[in-house]
Design a protein around this motif. Structure first.
Motif, PDB file in Angstrom:
ATOM      1  N   GLU A  22      36.213 121.053  27.823  1.00 55.30           N
ATOM      2  CA  GLU A  22      36.933 121.096  26.551  1.00 55.30           C
ATOM      3  C   GLU A  22      36.234 120.318  25.441  1.00 55.30           C
ATOM      4  OE1 GLU A  22      39.771 122.532  25.440  1.00 55.30           O
ATOM      5  OE2 GLU A  22      40.098 123.607  27.302  1.00 55.30           O
ATOM      6  N   GLN A  23      35.765 119.131  25.758  1.00 50.10           N
ATOM      7  CA  GLN A  23      35.218 118.219  24.748  1.00 50.10           C
ATOM      8  C   GLN A  23      33.823 117.781  25.155  1.00 50.10           C
ATOM      9  OE1 GLN A  23      36.919 118.304  22.117  1.00 50.10           O
ATOM     10  NE2 GLN A  23      36.262 116.528  21.041  1.00 50.10           N
ATOM     11  N   ALA A  24      32.928 117.708  24.194  1.00 49.41           N
ATOM     12  CA  ALA A  24      31.571 117.231  24.462  1.00 49.41           C
ATOM     13  C   ALA A  24      31.579 115.725  24.677  1.00 49.41           C
ATOM     14  CB  ALA A  24      30.657 117.572  23.289  1.00 49.41           C
ATOM     15  N   SER A  25      30.636 115.241  25.469  1.00 47.35           N
ATOM     16  CA  SER A  25      30.508 113.794  25.632  1.00 47.35           C
ATOM     17  C   SER A  25      29.649 113.248  24.495  1.00 47.35           C
ATOM     18  CB  SER A  25      29.891 113.458  26.991  1.00 47.35           C
ATOM     19  OG  SER A  25      28.600 114.005  27.092  1.00 47.35           O
ATOM     20  N   GLY A  26      29.663 111.948  24.307  1.00 43.89           N
ATOM     21  CA  GLY A  26      28.937 111.341  23.195  1.00 43.89           C
ATOM     22  C   GLY A  26      29.821 111.274  21.967  1.00 43.89           C
ATOM     23  N   ASP A  27      29.233 111.128  20.803  1.00 44.37           N
ATOM     24  CA  ASP A  27      29.977 110.992  19.554  1.00 44.37           C
ATOM     25  C   ASP A  27      30.074 112.318  18.811  1.00 44.37           C
ATOM     26  OD1 ASP A  27      30.371 108.279  19.935  1.00 44.37           O
ATOM     27  OD2 ASP A  27      28.440 107.786  19.046  1.00 44.37           O
ATOM     28  N   TYR A  28      30.353 113.376  19.519  1.00 48.38           N
ATOM     29  CA  TYR A  28      30.441 114.708  18.923  1.00 48.38           C
ATOM     30  C   TYR A  28      31.768 114.863  18.205  1.00 48.38           C
ATOM     31  CZ  TYR A  28      30.305 119.796  18.612  1.00 48.38           C
ATOM     32  OH  TYR A  28      30.310 121.079  18.163  1.00 48.38           O
ATOM     33  N   GLN A  29      31.735 115.326  16.976  1.00 45.32           N
ATOM     34  CA  GLN A  29      32.957 115.461  16.178  1.00 45.32           C
ATOM     35  C   GLN A  29      33.221 116.917  15.788  1.00 45.32           C
ATOM     36  OE1 GLN A  29      34.935 112.813  15.594  1.00 45.32           O
ATOM     37  NE2 GLN A  29      33.508 111.532  16.716  1.00 45.32           N
ATOM     38  N   ALA A  53      19.308 118.835  30.683  1.00 40.36           N
ATOM     39  CA  ALA A  53      19.753 117.754  29.799  1.00 40.36           C
ATOM     40  C   ALA A  53      20.304 118.347  28.511  1.00 40.36           C
ATOM     41  CB  ALA A  53      18.587 116.819  29.489  1.00 40.36           C
ATOM     42  N   GLY A  54      21.107 117.550  27.807  1.00 46.72           N
ATOM     43  CA  GLY A  54      21.603 117.945  26.491  1.00 46.72           C
ATOM     44  C   GLY A  54      22.847 118.804  26.523  1.00 46.72           C
ATOM     45  N   ASP A  55      22.948 119.717  25.549  1.00 48.03           N
ATOM     46  CA  ASP A  55      24.144 120.541  25.365  1.00 48.03           C
ATOM     47  C   ASP A  55      24.586 121.254  26.639  1.00 48.03           C
ATOM     48  OD1 ASP A  55      23.709 119.824  22.766  1.00 48.03           O
ATOM     49  OD2 ASP A  55      23.759 121.856  21.957  1.00 48.03           O
ATOM     50  N   VAL A  56      23.644 121.759  27.390  1.00 50.14           N
ATOM     51  CA  VAL A  56      23.966 122.554  28.562  1.00 50.14           C
ATOM     52  C   VAL A  56      24.634 121.725  29.664  1.00 50.14           C
ATOM     53  CG1 VAL A  56      21.780 122.346  29.802  1.00 50.14           C
ATOM     54  CG2 VAL A  56      23.064 124.480  29.906  1.00 50.14           C
ATOM     55  N   THR A  57      24.567 120.391  29.553  1.00 44.48           N
ATOM     56  CA  THR A  57      25.247 119.517  30.519  1.00 44.48           C
ATOM     57  C   THR A  57      26.457 118.829  29.894  1.00 44.48           C
ATOM     58  OG1 THR A  57      23.828 117.629  29.995  1.00 44.48           O
ATOM     59  CG2 THR A  57      23.120 119.072  31.796  1.00 44.48           C
ATOM     60  N   GLY A  58      26.797 119.212  28.664  1.00 47.48           N
ATOM     61  CA  GLY A  58      27.981 118.660  28.018  1.00 47.48           C
ATOM     62  C   GLY A  58      27.710 117.515  27.064  1.00 47.48           C
ATOM     63  N   THR A  59      26.456 117.196  26.829  1.00 48.25           N
ATOM     64  CA  THR A  59      26.089 116.118  25.903  1.00 48.25           C
ATOM     65  C   THR A  59      25.641 116.762  24.596  1.00 48.25           C
ATOM     66  OG1 THR A  59      25.350 114.832  27.784  1.00 48.25           O
ATOM     67  CG2 THR A  59      24.697 114.038  25.633  1.00 48.25           C
ATOM     68  N   ALA A  60      26.561 116.918  23.650  1.00 50.48           N
ATOM     69  CA  ALA A  60      26.267 117.686  22.448  1.00 50.48           C
ATOM     70  C   ALA A  60      25.864 116.843  21.245  1.00 50.48           C
ATOM     71  CB  ALA A  60      27.467 118.554  22.080  1.00 50.48           C
ATOM     72  N   ALA A  61      26.217 115.581  21.210  1.00 56.45           N
ATOM     73  CA  ALA A  61      25.849 114.737  20.072  1.00 56.45           C
ATOM     74  C   ALA A  61      24.344 114.532  20.080  1.00 56.45           C
ATOM     75  CB  ALA A  61      26.570 113.401  20.150  1.00 56.45           C
ATOM     76  N   VAL A  62      23.725 114.550  18.930  1.00 55.28           N
ATOM     77  CA  VAL A  62      22.263 114.506  18.828  1.00 55.28           C
ATOM     78  C   VAL A  62      21.667 113.279  19.507  1.00 55.28           C
ATOM     79  CG1 VAL A  62      20.327 114.372  17.213  1.00 55.28           C
ATOM     80  CG2 VAL A  62      22.246 115.888  16.727  1.00 55.28           C
ATOM     81  N   ILE A  63      22.146 112.097  19.185  1.00 56.06           N
ATOM     82  CA  ILE A  63      21.583 110.866  19.751  1.00 56.06           C
ATOM     83  C   ILE A  63      21.851 110.805  21.255  1.00 56.06           C
ATOM     84  CG2 ILE A  63      21.628 108.344  19.677  1.00 56.06           C
ATOM     85  CD1 ILE A  63      20.374 109.706  17.194  1.00 56.06           C
ATOM     86  N   ALA A  64      23.061 111.165  21.670  1.00 57.89           N
ATOM     87  CA  ALA A  64      23.397 111.142  23.096  1.00 57.89           C
ATOM     88  C   ALA A  64      22.549 112.156  23.859  1.00 57.89           C
ATOM     89  CB  ALA A  64      24.878 111.426  23.304  1.00 57.89           C
ATOM     90  N   ALA A  65      22.321 113.343  23.279  1.00 52.95           N
ATOM     91  CA  ALA A  65      21.492 114.357  23.932  1.00 52.95           C
ATOM     92  C   ALA A  65      20.045 113.881  24.038  1.00 52.95           C
ATOM     93  CB  ALA A  65      21.574 115.672  23.167  1.00 52.95           C
ATOM     94  N   HIS A  68      19.950 111.270  26.781  1.00 53.77           N
ATOM     95  CA  HIS A  68      20.118 111.921  28.080  1.00 53.77           C
ATOM     96  C   HIS A  68      18.813 112.606  28.489  1.00 53.77           C
ATOM     97  CE1 HIS A  68      21.955 115.112  30.810  1.00 53.77           C
ATOM     98  NE2 HIS A  68      22.126 113.954  31.424  1.00 53.77           N
ATOM     99  N   GLY A  69      18.166 113.275  27.559  1.00 53.13           N
ATOM    100  CA  GLY A  69      16.889 113.925  27.846  1.00 53.13           C
ATOM    101  C   GLY A  69      15.828 112.929  28.282  1.00 53.13           C
ATOM    102  N   ARG A  70      15.807 111.775  27.661  1.00 64.09           N
ATOM    103  CA  ARG A  70      14.855 110.724  28.062  1.00 64.09           C
ATOM    104  C   ARG A  70      15.130 110.251  29.484  1.00 64.09           C
ATOM    105  NH1 ARG A  70      14.652 107.147  22.511  1.00 64.09           N
ATOM    106  NH2 ARG A  70      13.211 108.523  21.396  1.00 64.09           N
TER     107      ARG A  70
END
Length: 86
Positions: A22-29, A53-65, A68-70
């Protein structure tokens, strides 16, 4: 128009568990549901030998993605260096 959603089909074909989030992790608004995402461990492994990594795992906020990729990249590099199963 509908909001963009991560493409998880290839991960699913390689054995990843895919769930609706339902909701992305990180600071996604964004406010809209994220959609289907692949679930993985802390190192980003979503199936044996498959990392994501990133959006496909639920981490949609730019900095968090980015972060996560790192982490996923570092974990995969460490596994390759020691000859462990990627």
């Amino acid at each position: 128009a509908t909001p963009p959603a991560p493409a998880v089909e290839l991960l699913r074909q390689h054995g990843a568990r895919v769930v609706f989030q339902e909701q992305a992790s990180g600071d996604y608004q964004g406010g809209a549901p994220l959609g289907f995402v692949a679930q993985g461990d802390d190192d980003g492994r979503v199936a044996p030998g498959v990392y994501a990594a990133g959006d496909v795992t639920g981490t949609a906020a730019v900095i968090a993605a980015r972060d996560h990729g790192r982490r996923v990249g570092a974990a995969l590099a460490a596994r390759l260096l020691v000859g462990d199963e990627p």
